[in-house]
Design a protein around this motif. Structure first.
Motif, short mmCIF file in Angstrom:
data_model
loop_
_atom_site.label_atom_id
_atom_site.label_comp_id
_atom_site.label_asym_id
_atom_site.label_seq_id
_atom_site.Cartn_x
_atom_site.Cartn_y
_atom_site.Cartn_z
N THR A 1 -12.94 -6.49 6.11
CA THR A 1 -11.80 -7.05 7.00
C THR A 1 -11.11 -5.99 7.81
OG1 THR A 1 -10.47 -6.53 5.09
CG2 THR A 1 -11.43 -8.61 5.13
N ALA A 2 -11.12 -4.84 7.54
CA ALA A 2 -10.19 -3.96 8.19
C ALA A 2 -10.91 -2.71 8.48
CB ALA A 2 -8.94 -3.57 7.45
N HIS B 1 -10.35 -12.40 0.64
CA HIS B 1 -10.17 -10.94 0.49
C HIS B 1 -9.31 -10.59 -0.88
CE1 HIS B 1 -10.13 -6.79 1.72
NE2 HIS B 1 -8.84 -6.89 1.64
N ALA C 1 -2.62 -4.11 5.82
CA ALA C 1 -2.16 -5.08 6.36
C ALA C 1 -1.23 -6.04 5.59
CB ALA C 1 -3.32 -6.02 7.14
N GLY D 1 1.59 -0.54 3.75
CA GLY D 1 0.58 0.63 4.17
C GLY D 1 0.79 0.61 5.76
N ILE E 1 3.96 2.64 6.51
CA ILE E 1 3.70 4.12 6.35
C ILE E 1 2.85 4.85 7.33
CG2 ILE E 1 3.09 5.86 4.65
CD1 ILE E 1 3.69 4.05 2.33
N ASP E 2 1.77 4.38 7.71
CA ASP E 2 0.84 4.81 8.64
C ASP E 2 1.63 4.85 9.88
OD1 ASP E 2 -1.09 4.83 6.62
OD2 ASP E 2 -1.86 3.05 7.12
N PRO F 1 -5.90 7.38 7.57
CA PRO F 1 -4.47 7.04 6.90
C PRO F 1 -3.42 8.23 6.45
CG PRO F 1 -6.26 7.25 5.35
CD PRO F 1 -6.78 7.93 6.57
N GLY F 2 -2.24 7.51 6.83
CA GLY F 2 -1.10 8.32 6.81
C GLY F 2 -0.43 8.43 5.20
N GLY F 3 -0.89 7.31 4.58
CA GLY F 3 -0.34 7.26 3.22
C GLY F 3 -0.54 8.66 2.21
N GLY G 1 -4.77 -0.43 -1.24
CA GLY G 1 -5.05 1.07 -1.32
C GLY G 1 -3.46 1.97 -1.41
N VAL G 2 -2.52 1.18 -1.17
CA VAL G 2 -1.28 2.06 -1.25
C VAL G 2 -1.14 2.15 -2.79
CG1 VAL G 2 1.22 1.92 -0.94
CG2 VAL G 2 -0.25 0.88 0.81
N ASN H 1 -1.04 5.53 -4.64
CA ASN H 1 0.18 6.36 -4.51
C ASN H 1 0.75 6.73 -5.97
OD1 ASN H 1 3.22 7.27 -4.37
ND2 ASN H 1 2.51 7.29 -2.37
N GLN I 1 -8.91 -0.02 -3.47
CA GLN I 1 -8.98 0.03 -1.87
C GLN I 1 -10.13 -1.14 -1.62
OE1 GLN I 1 -10.11 4.35 -1.52
NE2 GLN I 1 -8.08 4.58 -0.81
P1 ATP Z 1 -6.32 -4.64 3.82
O1 ATP Z 1 -6.45 -4.92 2.35
O2 ATP Z 1 -5.01 -5.22 4.15
O3 ATP Z 1 -7.51 -5.42 4.63
P2 ATP Z 1 -6.65 -1.91 4.59
O4 ATP Z 1 -7.95 -1.84 5.16
O5 ATP Z 1 -5.62 -1.38 5.12
O6 ATP Z 1 -6.24 -3.32 4.08
P3 ATP Z 1 -6.82 -0.42 1.77
O7 ATP Z 1 -8.04 0.35 1.80
O8 ATP Z 1 -6.55 -1.39 0.68
O9 ATP Z 1 -6.71 -1.40 2.83
O10 ATP Z 1 -5.62 0.40 2.26
C1 ATP Z 1 -5.29 1.33 2.97
C2 ATP Z 1 -3.87 1.76 3.09
O11 ATP Z 1 -3.51 2.45 1.93
C3 ATP Z 1 -3.68 2.60 4.37
O12 ATP Z 1 -2.52 2.27 4.86
C4 ATP Z 1 -3.41 4.06 3.44
O13 ATP Z 1 -2.10 4.69 4.19
C5 ATP Z 1 -2.75 3.33 2.50
N1 ATP Z 1 -2.69 4.49 1.25
C6 ATP Z 1 -4.01 5.27 0.76
N2 ATP Z 1 -3.37 6.22 -0.07
C7 ATP Z 1 -2.17 6.15 -0.25
C8 ATP Z 1 -1.12 6.95 -0.84
N3 ATP Z 1 -1.50 7.96 -1.58
N4 ATP Z 1 0.19 6.56 -0.62
C9 ATP Z 1 0.55 5.45 0.13
N5 ATP Z 1 -0.27 4.84 0.64
C10 ATP Z 1 -1.79 5.01 0.68
#
Ligand code: ATP
Ligand code: FE2
Length: 326
Positions: free
Chosen positions: A10-11, A108, A132, A156, A159-160, A171-173, A253-254, A257, A284
């Motif tokens: 998806t992403a 998803h 997203a 996410g 933060i990014d 990724p910025g998280g 993914g967030v 944290n 994730q």
């Molecule tokens: P979706 O599930 O919406 O398709 P995605 O592909 O962004 O999205 P994930 O892998 O679930 O999916 O998450 C990625 C996000 O998690 C990014 O925005 C990243 O910055 C954030 N992320 C990862 N680790 C941390 C952390 N320690 N603190 C905050 N955010 C984090």
């Protein structure tokens, strides 16, 4: 027992998982990352196309099964970035054609929730916080319902985006979290929650203004996390109170944290709810959760044999999905 292969695209993640009898035999992924700048959907789709065969090979090897043993192919149908979803769909179709098996289109967001069963969650409210997506979801009266969500950016992405403004890569998280751990002073930021809906653009503007004025970056990151996560915890607590459920499941993914996890833990303890946190590889985006829900749907008879009827749905809503498997 059917063996289900699941594809996630998806992403930024291209992932393949293999599940049999609710056991994860393989969960392999390849992430698109950049040192600076954000996600360009076409570039991410190119990445997915380039790595697909390799990820499949690794997943098959890891699972210990032969590709021919796969009984159906599940794929992430939506929501997500259209060019990325298209690559996932094409790859799913290619494998299904080769094996002459059916395809299972999987939502998803619901896959993030159903994989929570692995942690023991039975009837949870889920806080789903990814790039997203930012939603509070729970099963009620025959559907997965969105009790609250972001009205603008996913947390996410929020933060990014700030991380990119500061000059950190994607990724910025995780990078913002490191800086936040060094922050000491709380700076007040716009706290925006209506019912169970949240929004982040006001906070984004304020953060930029403060940074441009020379405010300490560590303190800004600290305050960003404290403010944004308190909003998410408040929305989740309201959903628990509203539905009367006693379990909170985290997904997305967030959740990697640790401060967000800590805040959820405190809230759950205070109201006597149980907290479930899947391991990072399942939090994730990943193919295993798609295969996992795929297997549940397959056993309920939900599958498509006519491969030309399969489509992807970039804007598919959680509450649009007909839940015939429960
Ligand atoms: P979706 O599930 O919406 O398709 P995605 O592909 O962004 O999205 P994930 O892998 O679930 O999916 O998450 C990625 C996000 O998690 C990014 O925005 C990243 O910055 C954030 N992320 C990862 N680790 C941390 C952390 N320690 N603190 C905050 N955010 C984090
Ligand atoms: Fe996700």
């Amino acid at each position: 027992m059917p063996t289900i292969l699941g594809i996630e695209s998806t992403a930024h993640t291209f992932g393949i998982g293999i599940v049999k009898n609710k056991k994860i035999l393989a969960n392999i992924k390849d992430n698109f990352t950049t040192e600076s700048g954000g996600l360009i959907p076409i570039k991410v789709a190119e990445h997915h196309r380039a790595v697909a065969e390799g990820v499949l090979k690794s997943a098959i090897k890891k699972s210990g099964i032969k590709l021919e043993e796969v009984d159906a192919v599940a794929f992430s149908q939506g929501p997500g970035l259209a060019p990325c979803l298209l690559e996932g769909k094409k790859f799913a179709k290619k494998i299904a054609e080769k094996l002459r098996v059916a395809i299972i289109p999987v939502n998803h967001c619901i896959a993030h929730l159903e994989i929570g069963q692995i942690t023991g969650a039975e009837n949870p409210v889920m806080l789903y916080v990814s790039g997203a997506n930012t939603q509070v979801i729970a099963y009620a009266s025959g559907k997965y319902r969105v009790f609250g969500e972001t009205l603008d950016l996913g947390v996410g992405n929020f933060i990014d985006t700030f991380a990119r403004y500061v000059g950190l890569g994607f990724p910025g998280g995780p990078k913002i979290q490191k800086l936040a751990e060094k922050g000491k002073k709380y700076i007040e930021l716009p706290y925006s929650i209506k019912g169970m809906d949240v929004s982040f653009t006001g906070m984004q503007s304020k953060l930029r203004q403060l940074l441009d004025k020379g405010e300490n970056l560590n303190n800004l990151c600290f305050s960003l996390q404290e403010t944004a996560f308190t909003m998410l915890v408040e929305a989740s607590e309201r959903a628990l109170a509203h539905t009367g459920k006693k379990e909170l499941l985290l997904g997305g993914g967030v959740v990697c944290n640790s401060r967000l996890q800590e805040m959820c833990k405190i809230m759950c303890k205070e109201r006597g709810a149980k907290l479930f946190v899947p391991e990072p590889a399942l939090l994730q985006d990943n193919g295993a959760m798609i295969a996992y829900l795929g297997e549940i749907m397959f056993k309920a008879g939900i599958k498509e044999k006519n491969l030309n009827k399969i489509d992807f749905k970039p804007r598919q809503r959680t509450d649009d999905v007909e839940v015939k498997w429960k």
